[in-house]
Write an enzyme that holds these catalytic residues in place. Structure first.
Site, PDB file in Angstrom:
ATOM      1  N   HIS A  25       0.838  -1.188   0.000  1.00 25.72           N
ATOM      2  CA  HIS A  25       0.000   0.000   0.000  1.00 25.72           C
ATOM      3  C   HIS A  25       0.877   1.244   0.000  1.00 25.72           C
ATOM      4  O   HIS A  25       1.914   1.285   0.678  1.00 25.72           O
ATOM      5  CB  HIS A  25      -0.909   0.018   1.229  1.00 25.72           C
ATOM      6  CG  HIS A  25      -1.649  -1.268   1.427  1.00 25.72           C
ATOM      7  ND1 HIS A  25      -2.597  -1.734   0.539  1.00 25.72           N
ATOM      8  CD2 HIS A  25      -1.564  -2.202   2.406  1.00 25.72           C
ATOM      9  CE1 HIS A  25      -3.056  -2.891   0.969  1.00 25.72           C
ATOM     10  NE2 HIS A  25      -2.446  -3.196   2.096  1.00 25.72           N
ATOM     11  N   GLU A  30      -1.684  -0.684   8.391  1.00 26.53           N
ATOM     12  CA  GLU A  30      -2.638  -1.643   8.961  1.00 26.53           C
ATOM     13  C   GLU A  30      -1.953  -2.556   9.971  1.00 26.53           C
ATOM     14  O   GLU A  30      -0.729  -2.614  10.051  1.00 26.53           O
ATOM     15  CB  GLU A  30      -3.284  -2.481   7.854  1.00 26.53           C
ATOM     16  CG  GLU A  30      -2.299  -3.288   7.026  1.00 26.53           C
ATOM     17  CD  GLU A  30      -2.941  -3.882   5.771  1.00 26.53           C
ATOM     18  OE1 GLU A  30      -4.147  -3.722   5.559  1.00 26.53           O
ATOM     19  OE2 GLU A  30      -2.207  -4.515   4.992  1.00 26.53           O
ATOM     20  N   HIS A  70       3.593  -7.631   1.204  1.00 25.18           N
ATOM     21  CA  HIS A  70       3.000  -8.577   2.141  1.00 25.18           C
ATOM     22  C   HIS A  70       1.895  -9.392   1.477  1.00 25.18           C
ATOM     23  O   HIS A  70       1.393  -9.036   0.406  1.00 25.18           O
ATOM     24  CB  HIS A  70       2.429  -7.847   3.362  1.00 25.18           C
ATOM     25  CG  HIS A  70       1.323  -6.883   3.023  1.00 25.18           C
ATOM     26  ND1 HIS A  70       1.553  -5.577   2.671  1.00 25.18           N
ATOM     27  CD2 HIS A  70      -0.020  -7.036   2.976  1.00 25.18           C
ATOM     28  CE1 HIS A  70       0.414  -4.968   2.426  1.00 25.18           C
ATOM     29  NE2 HIS A  70      -0.568  -5.836   2.599  1.00 25.18           N
ATOM     30  N   ARG A  89      -1.395  -4.526  -6.249  1.00 30.54           N
ATOM     31  CA  ARG A  89      -1.189  -5.968  -6.385  1.00 30.54           C
ATOM     32  C   ARG A  89      -0.054  -6.197  -7.366  1.00 30.54           C
ATOM     33  O   ARG A  89      -0.092  -5.716  -8.507  1.00 30.54           O
ATOM     34  CB  ARG A  89      -2.484  -6.615  -6.891  1.00 30.54           C
ATOM     35  CG  ARG A  89      -2.482  -8.125  -6.944  1.00 30.54           C
ATOM     36  CD  ARG A  89      -3.773  -8.653  -7.564  1.00 30.54           C
ATOM     37  NE  ARG A  89      -4.955  -8.237  -6.832  1.00 30.54           N
ATOM     38  CZ  ARG A  89      -5.988  -7.600  -7.367  1.00 30.54           C
ATOM     39  NH1 ARG A  89      -5.990  -7.276  -8.648  1.00 30.54           N
ATOM     40  NH2 ARG A  89      -7.031  -7.278  -6.637  1.00 30.54           N
TER      41      ARG A  89
END
Length: 322
Positions: free
Chosen positions: A103, A120, A178, A198
């Site tokens: 991200h 996150e 990740h 992605r």
């Protein structure tokens, strides 16, 4: 004002990699066998949460924010985020590996997508034997080396794998590559953002036979290529105490493993509070009412609340504030 403890209707998301644990373990109202996400509390456009309990049933989170503002969110939160609810709360079930992704940070996300970045954290609720996460690289990587690995299909050789079990917690800052591995059920707390780059999807195809979109060019300048061991969260698990887990600019999360009831004085807290139940059950009461929550449920407590009573004989809770 009657800002009793608020629960919300889960927003359920089918995913190519999803399974049945959200239904079988967390008892979400699901018929599909590929549901990957339950959005518990969301201010994302197009996916705005609605209250599911009490007199405010059916009221959207945005309507609550418009009507109650600082009383709901806290003065400092409104000053920082205005009309944007700053946290997105999810439960995620990965029957298959998720794509390898990352991200962007706030600056890139604002410039490219008019969005927040996406920092996150994950709390592992259940994991099949041998289940793993991908978190970061297994060595320092040069940008050209990364690009070559994508071209040759060898990106997984550069990844760092972490075997996981219940209670393991990970902090995923922006830029860190990740993926959630197959067999993992987790609670996710993140900035309000749905921006994901992605970069590798194991060459899977959707039900129409199409490869999913990749964001390789966007990702190249957003990745942190340095190997860093900064992701595993070490935290105390003292029973009947508030144990700090993560304290970052975007959210603060504490762990409560309760064997008996606890009362908290919130008069000095200038923020809403979110409780995610990750084990057991509890009755949560504030100035205006109470609600029962069990494993897999989430409740929002307003910033105007002066106290919270947590009545339980056994519960594990994640407590999230700003």
């Amino acid at each position: 004002m009657n800002l009793y403890p608020l629960k919300f209707k889960p927003i359920l998301k089918e995913r190519l990699w999803g399974g049945t644990k959200l239904k079988d373990v967390l008892h979400k109202p699901i018929e599909s066998d590929i549901t990957g996400e339950s959005w518990e509390l969301s201010g994302v456009d197009g996916d705005i949460s609605e209250v599911s309990n009490g007199d405010l049933t059916g009221t959207s989170l945005h309507s609550l924010m418009d009507e109650h503002g600082e009383a709901l969110l806290g003065k400092s939160v409104v000053e920082r985020f205005g009309n944007d609810f700053p946290i997105l709360i999810k439960f995620i079930d990965a029957k298959q590996d998720l794509s390898i992704q990352l991200h962007p940070n706030d600056e890139l996300a604002k410039e490219r997508h008019n969005s927040f970045g996406k920092t996150e954290m994950w709390y592992i609720m259940d994991a099949d034997p041998g289940a793993k996460l991908i978190v970061g690289f297994n060595k320092d990587v040069e940008k050209d080396e990364y690009v070559k690995s994508l071209e040759e299909g060898t990106l997984t050789d550069l990844m760092n794998y972490e075997e996981v079990g219940e209670g393991d917690t990970f902090f995923i800052n922006t830029g860190k590559i990740h993926a959630i591995g197959a067999g993992v059920l987790l609670a996710e707390i993140q900035q309000t953002s749905d921006v994901t780059y992605r970069v590798f999807d194991f060459n899977r195809r959707d039900k129409e036979g199409n490869l999913r979109e990749l964001h390789t060019s966007l990702a190249v300048d957003a990745i942190d290529y340095e190997k860093k061991d900064d992701f595993k969260v070490e935290y105390a698990k003292n029973q009947d105490h508030v144990n700090s887990m993560v304290d970052c600019p975007y959210f603060k999360t504490d762990f409560l493993e309760l064997t008996k009831s606890m009362k908290q004085d919130l008069t000095q807290r200038d923020s809403f509070t979110i409780f995610m139940c990750v084990g057991g059950a509890a009755q949560i009461r504030n100035d205006w009412g109470s609600v029962a929550i069990t494993k897999g449920e989430t409740v929002l407590i307003s910033a105007s609340t002066t106290y919270v009573d947590i009545d339980t004989e056994g519960a594990k809770l994640l407590e999230v504030t700003i």
